[in-house]
Design a protein around this motif. Structure first.
Motif, PDB file in Angstrom:
ATOM      1  N   GLY A   1       0.814  -1.210   0.000  1.00 28.43           N
ATOM      2  CA  GLY A   1       0.000   0.000   0.000  1.00 28.43           C
ATOM      3  C   GLY A   1       0.847   1.259   0.000  1.00 28.43           C
ATOM      4  N   LEU A   2       1.919   1.248   0.804  1.00 25.67           N
ATOM      5  CA  LEU A   2       2.827   2.402   0.857  1.00 25.67           C
ATOM      6  C   LEU A   2       3.502   2.624  -0.496  1.00 25.67           C
ATOM      7  N   PHE A   3       3.959   1.540  -1.115  1.00 28.76           N
ATOM      8  CA  PHE A   3       4.590   1.639  -2.428  1.00 28.76           C
ATOM      9  C   PHE A   3       3.636   2.272  -3.444  1.00 28.76           C
ATOM     10  N   TYR A   4       2.398   1.798  -3.482  1.00 25.28           N
ATOM     11  CA  TYR A   4       1.443   2.323  -4.455  1.00 25.28           C
ATOM     12  C   TYR A   4       1.091   3.782  -4.173  1.00 25.28           C
ATOM     13  N   LYS A   5       1.035   4.171  -2.907  1.00 26.39           N
ATOM     14  CA  LYS A   5       0.771   5.576  -2.569  1.00 26.39           C
ATOM     15  C   LYS A   5       1.931   6.470  -3.009  1.00 26.39           C
TER      16      LYS A   5
ATOM     17  N   GLY B   1       1.661   9.313  -5.839  1.00 30.39           N
ATOM     18  CA  GLY B   1       2.010  10.689  -5.497  1.00 30.39           C
ATOM     19  C   GLY B   1       3.088  11.270  -6.392  1.00 30.39           C
ATOM     20  N   MET B   2       4.018  10.439  -6.806  1.00 34.84           N
ATOM     21  CA  MET B   2       5.133  10.933  -7.615  1.00 34.84           C
ATOM     22  C   MET B   2       4.856  10.891  -9.116  1.00 34.84           C
ATOM     23  N   SER B   3       4.099   9.909  -9.580  1.00 32.88           N
ATOM     24  CA  SER B   3       3.944   9.736 -11.028  1.00 32.88           C
ATOM     25  C   SER B   3       2.511   9.928 -11.516  1.00 32.88           C
ATOM     26  N   LYS B   4       1.561  10.028 -10.609  1.00 31.46           N
ATOM     27  CA  LYS B   4       0.135  10.155 -10.939  1.00 31.46           C
ATOM     28  C   LYS B   4      -0.422   8.883 -11.585  1.00 31.46           C
TER      29      LYS B   4
ATOM     30  N   SER C   1      12.328 -12.064  -2.474  1.00 29.13           N
ATOM     31  CA  SER C   1      12.828 -11.789  -1.131  1.00 29.13           C
ATOM     32  C   SER C   1      12.529 -10.328  -0.815  1.00 29.13           C
ATOM     33  N   LEU C   2      12.675  -9.953   0.449  1.00 23.54           N
ATOM     34  CA  LEU C   2      12.459  -8.554   0.835  1.00 23.54           C
ATOM     35  C   LEU C   2      13.419  -7.644   0.071  1.00 23.54           C
ATOM     36  N   LYS C   3      14.669  -8.064  -0.036  1.00 20.86           N
ATOM     37  CA  LYS C   3      15.683  -7.268  -0.744  1.00 20.86           C
ATOM     38  C   LYS C   3      15.302  -7.066  -2.213  1.00 20.86           C
ATOM     39  N   SER C   4      14.854  -8.130  -2.885  1.00 24.78           N
ATOM     40  CA  SER C   4      14.499  -7.996  -4.294  1.00 24.78           C
ATOM     41  C   SER C   4      13.237  -7.147  -4.475  1.00 24.78           C
ATOM     42  N   LEU C   5      12.297  -7.230  -3.541  1.00 26.36           N
ATOM     43  CA  LEU C   5      11.099  -6.391  -3.621  1.00 26.36           C
ATOM     44  C   LEU C   5      11.435  -4.917  -3.435  1.00 26.36           C
ATOM     45  N   VAL C   6      12.333  -4.606  -2.503  1.00 24.94           N
ATOM     46  CA  VAL C   6      12.737  -3.209  -2.278  1.00 24.94           C
ATOM     47  C   VAL C   6      13.459  -2.679  -3.516  1.00 24.94           C
ATOM     48  N   ARG C   7      14.373  -3.481  -4.065  1.00 20.39           N
ATOM     49  CA  ARG C   7      15.098  -3.066  -5.271  1.00 20.39           C
ATOM     50  C   ARG C   7      14.119  -2.827  -6.422  1.00 20.39           C
ATOM     51  N   TYR C   8      13.152  -3.709  -6.575  1.00 17.69           N
ATOM     52  CA  TYR C   8      12.147  -3.581  -7.627  1.00 17.69           C
ATOM     53  C   TYR C   8      11.308  -2.317  -7.430  1.00 17.69           C
TER      54      TYR C   8
END
Length: 181
Positions: free
Chosen positions: A56-60, A64-67, A126-133
């Motif tokens: 949810g945070l990622f999508y918000k 917010g940044m790209s509309k 993994s968490l690391k790959s999701l953050v990088r993505y």
């Protein structure tokens, strides 16, 4: 379709229900001007609390940044050949398909589905790959990170000029700290 077929994209873990394709195909072929039918999640299924919050945070942040609003979006899509050709012509090396397919600007219709439990295997993310993505996806669809870096650079440049002028004035007045200038 009349323009040379269509292409479906879906996950193979059965979290994208294949029976939804019937309705997607009907929408694509029976509506003039529809080039993309996207299956959106009406519920996120049995995700962990932390995963739901971080998604949810990622999508918000992305919205917010790209509309581009991708809340409840999925990679489960049925697209006309024209859309596929447009996506394939793009030079991106690291793709964020979910956003790219809406960014190209073709008329999109939506169907909704409940995400069933994964039938087989475990996620390879993994968490690391999701953050990088997530970071790659955000920086691919907005120039705001570059603008932030530019503003920070200007702030540091102004600060350096002020300190430089102050140091030069102190040196000329004979009050500079020895060795600093």
């Amino acid at each position: 379709t009349a323009t040379g077929g269509c292409v479906a994209v879906m996950d193979s873990d059965l979290q994208h229900p294949p029976e939804t394709l019937v309705e997607m195909y009907r929408l694509l072929t029976n509506n003039e001007g529809v080039d993309v039918v996207e299956a959106r999640k009406s519920s996120r299924g049995k995700e962990g609390f932390a995963y739901k919050i971080s998604a949810g945070l990622f999508y918000k942040i992305l919205k917010g940044m790209s509309k581009i609003d991708l809340e409840n979006a999925s990679d489960f899509k049925l697209m006309s050949r024209q859309v596929v050709d447009e996506l394939l012509s793009m030079p991106e090396r690291q793709t964020f398909f979910r956003a790219m397919s809406s960014w190209v600007g073709f008329h999109t219709e939506f169907v909704y589905f409940d995400v069933p439990e994964r039938q087989y295997g475990k996620t390879k993310w993994s968490l690391k790959s999701l953050v990088r993505y997530a970071v790659n996806s955000i920086t691919s669809f907005t120039s705001i990170p570059l603008q932030i870096v530019t503003v920070i650079g200007v702030i540091f440049m102004v600060f350096a000029l002020i300190v430089g002028v102050q140091t030069l004035v102190r040196y000329l007045m004979g009050r500079a700290v020895e060795g600093f200038t």
